[in-house]
Design an enzyme around this catalytic site. Structure first.
Site, PDB file in Angstrom:
ATOM      1  N   LYS A 118       0.911  -1.259  -0.259  1.00 19.78           N
ATOM      2  CA  LYS A 118       0.039   0.167  -0.157  1.00 19.78           C
ATOM      3  C   LYS A 118       0.746   1.198   0.114  1.00 19.78           C
ATOM      4  O   LYS A 118       0.526   2.295  -0.563  1.00 19.78           O
ATOM      5  CB  LYS A 118      -0.970  -0.038   1.252  1.00 19.78           C
ATOM      6  CG  LYS A 118      -1.846  -0.918   0.978  1.00 19.78           C
ATOM      7  CD  LYS A 118      -3.381  -0.718   1.501  1.00 19.78           C
ATOM      8  CE  LYS A 118      -4.156  -1.710   0.895  1.00 19.78           C
ATOM      9  NZ  LYS A 118      -5.669  -1.643   1.599  1.00 19.78           N
ATOM     10  N   LYS A 200      -3.697 -10.060  -5.978  1.00 17.85           N
ATOM     11  CA  LYS A 200      -5.121 -10.302  -5.669  1.00 17.85           C
ATOM     12  C   LYS A 200      -6.318  -9.611  -5.963  1.00 17.85           C
ATOM     13  O   LYS A 200      -5.822  -8.330  -6.305  1.00 17.85           O
ATOM     14  CB  LYS A 200      -5.157 -10.419  -3.820  1.00 17.85           C
ATOM     15  CG  LYS A 200      -4.976  -9.012  -3.193  1.00 17.85           C
ATOM     16  CD  LYS A 200      -5.784  -9.274  -1.779  1.00 17.85           C
ATOM     17  CE  LYS A 200      -5.691  -7.947  -1.111  1.00 17.85           C
ATOM     18  NZ  LYS A 200      -6.686  -7.903   0.141  1.00 17.85           N
ATOM     19  N   LYS A 203     -10.657  -4.401  -3.709  1.00 20.91           N
ATOM     20  CA  LYS A 203     -11.637  -3.458  -3.718  1.00 20.91           C
ATOM     21  C   LYS A 203     -11.038  -2.030  -4.085  1.00 20.91           C
ATOM     22  O   LYS A 203     -11.588  -1.288  -4.761  1.00 20.91           O
ATOM     23  CB  LYS A 203     -12.871  -3.510  -2.735  1.00 20.91           C
ATOM     24  CG  LYS A 203     -12.264  -3.036  -1.402  1.00 20.91           C
ATOM     25  CD  LYS A 203     -13.342  -3.094  -0.458  1.00 20.91           C
ATOM     26  CE  LYS A 203     -13.616  -3.998   0.585  1.00 20.91           C
ATOM     27  NZ  LYS A 203     -12.412  -3.571   1.570  1.00 20.91           N
TER      28      LYS A 203
END
Ligand code: ATP
Ligand code: LTN
Length: 335
Positions: A118, A200, A203
């Site tokens: 992230k 992966k 969202k």
């Protein structure tokens, strides 16, 4: 108030309202939560405090929190049996997270793959919350003395750190927190992106074609599956270098209950195009009843408010006990 049978083990899990909930979240997490309600004392949360580690637009965020709550119920979670609360409504979470920050090492947080991913993805906003995300998650879990935490495979590392923090604290002050076990169901544990099947499905991925949302319209779902990235082979079977097809077979298997061998046999002689359309169709059918229930819940805001208030009342009572215990052990003076 749900009945608390002493013998039942406690399960806690949460989902971030950081965007629209995906098929990965559903197959890897939500669907399993529903099944666990019978045998365990389950507590679920919408982890809105976690979601602000990435910048959220206020209006959308507000809607996403309520949508996530309604979607949990639409997936089959019964709030009268398993309390469902909104994390920010229960102040003990942020408080215990602060305490745990002081028992967590910089080095161990630096090793978290989610932090590394992230901070790369949001390089303009590598904030301290993103770094200490795991201590807030540890607080969520440890406050309820949870025995088990059902999550997708991507969260295993966060569970390990929660255990390490709990063990360290218990080692200094004596038994305070129960050590939680991860519960990772095999089926659907890791749904990959439809556009880059080595990553992966997430969202918060800005490429909307990479994920399927549980609330996507049937025609959108079909379009996304038809566009799914595959390979230059033509045979529908699991294989090395066939990440896209492996992922689609995994999804098909999770949705229909068929094994990958059965799926391969069924599509023998057929091309990828047919297979993609069949996966799309199976997913549409799986999600249809959930979408219908979601629409009922989201149009009944009074019911949602009633349930999340009850949920947070229950959660506060339970979690306050653990927080008080931890604070006393550290040496804080009682109020
Ligand atoms: P974000 O993109 O904001 O990081 P996310 O899509 O990864 O979000 P979370 O809210 O972090 O979703 O996770 C909710 C639950 O869904 C967790 O138990 C997580 O393990 C599971 N999960 C998330 N993505 C997948 C996936 N691709 N496959 C299987 N399970 C998943
Ligand atoms: N980080 C989690 C969401 C989450 C969670 C939790 C999961 C927040 N708090 C407590 C289990 C238990 C994730 O699934 N991405």
């Amino acid at each position: 108030m749900p009945e608390t049978t002493e013998k039942k083990k406690v399960i806690l899990s949460a989902i971030q309202p950081s965007g629209t909930i995906t098929l990965g979240n559903y197959l890897g997490a939500l669907r399993n939560w529903v099944k666990l309600q019978e045998d365990y004392h389950c507590i679920f949360a919408v982890a809105d405090l976690h979601a602000i580690t990435v910048r959220q637009e206020p209006k959308t965020f507000r809607q996403n929190i309520l949508n996530a709550y309604a979607l949990l119920l639409a997936c089959g979670i019964d709030p009268t049996k398993s309390p469902v609360f909104i994390q920010s409504h229960v102040h003990t979470h942020a408080e215990l997270a602060w305490l745990l920050n002081c028992y967590t090492q910089f080095g161990e947080l630096s090793r978290m793959t989610q932090f590394k991913d992230k901070s790369q993805k949001h390089s303009d906003n590598v904030n301290a919350g993103l770094f200490t995300y795991p201590t807030l998650m540890a607080a969520d879990i440890l406050l309820y003395q949870a025995d088990m935490v059902p999550v997708g495979a991507d969260q295993k590392q966060h569970l390990e750190i929660a255990r390490n923090i709990a063990e360290r604290f218990n080692g200094i002050y004596g038994n305070t927190f129960k050590l939680p076990e991860p519960y990772i169901a095999q089926v659907g544990a890791r749904v990959m992106s439809l556009q880059d099947p080595t990553k992966k499905m997430s969202k918060s991925d800005e490429n909307v074609n990479s994920w399927v949302a549980v609330l996507d319209k049937p025609e959108t779902i079909m379009k996304k599956f038809k566009r799914a990235v595959t390979d230059s082979d033509t045979v529908v079977c699991v294989g090395e270098g066939k990440d896209g097809i492996n992922n689609l077979i995994g999804i098909m298997s999770a949705v229909t209950g068929k094994t990958s061998e059965e799926i391969t046999a069924e599509f023998e002689g057929k091309g990828y195009g047919d297979f993609k359309a069949a996966v799309g169709e199976a997913v549409i059918e799986e999600l249809r009843p959930i979408q219908e229930r979601f629409n009922d819940y989201i149009n009944n805001k009074d019911y949602l408010v009633e349930q999340y208030r009850k949920g947070s009342e229950f959660a506060l009572k339970l979690s306050q006990r653990t927080l008080d215990k931890a604070m006393k052990k550290i040496g804080f003076i009682a109020k």
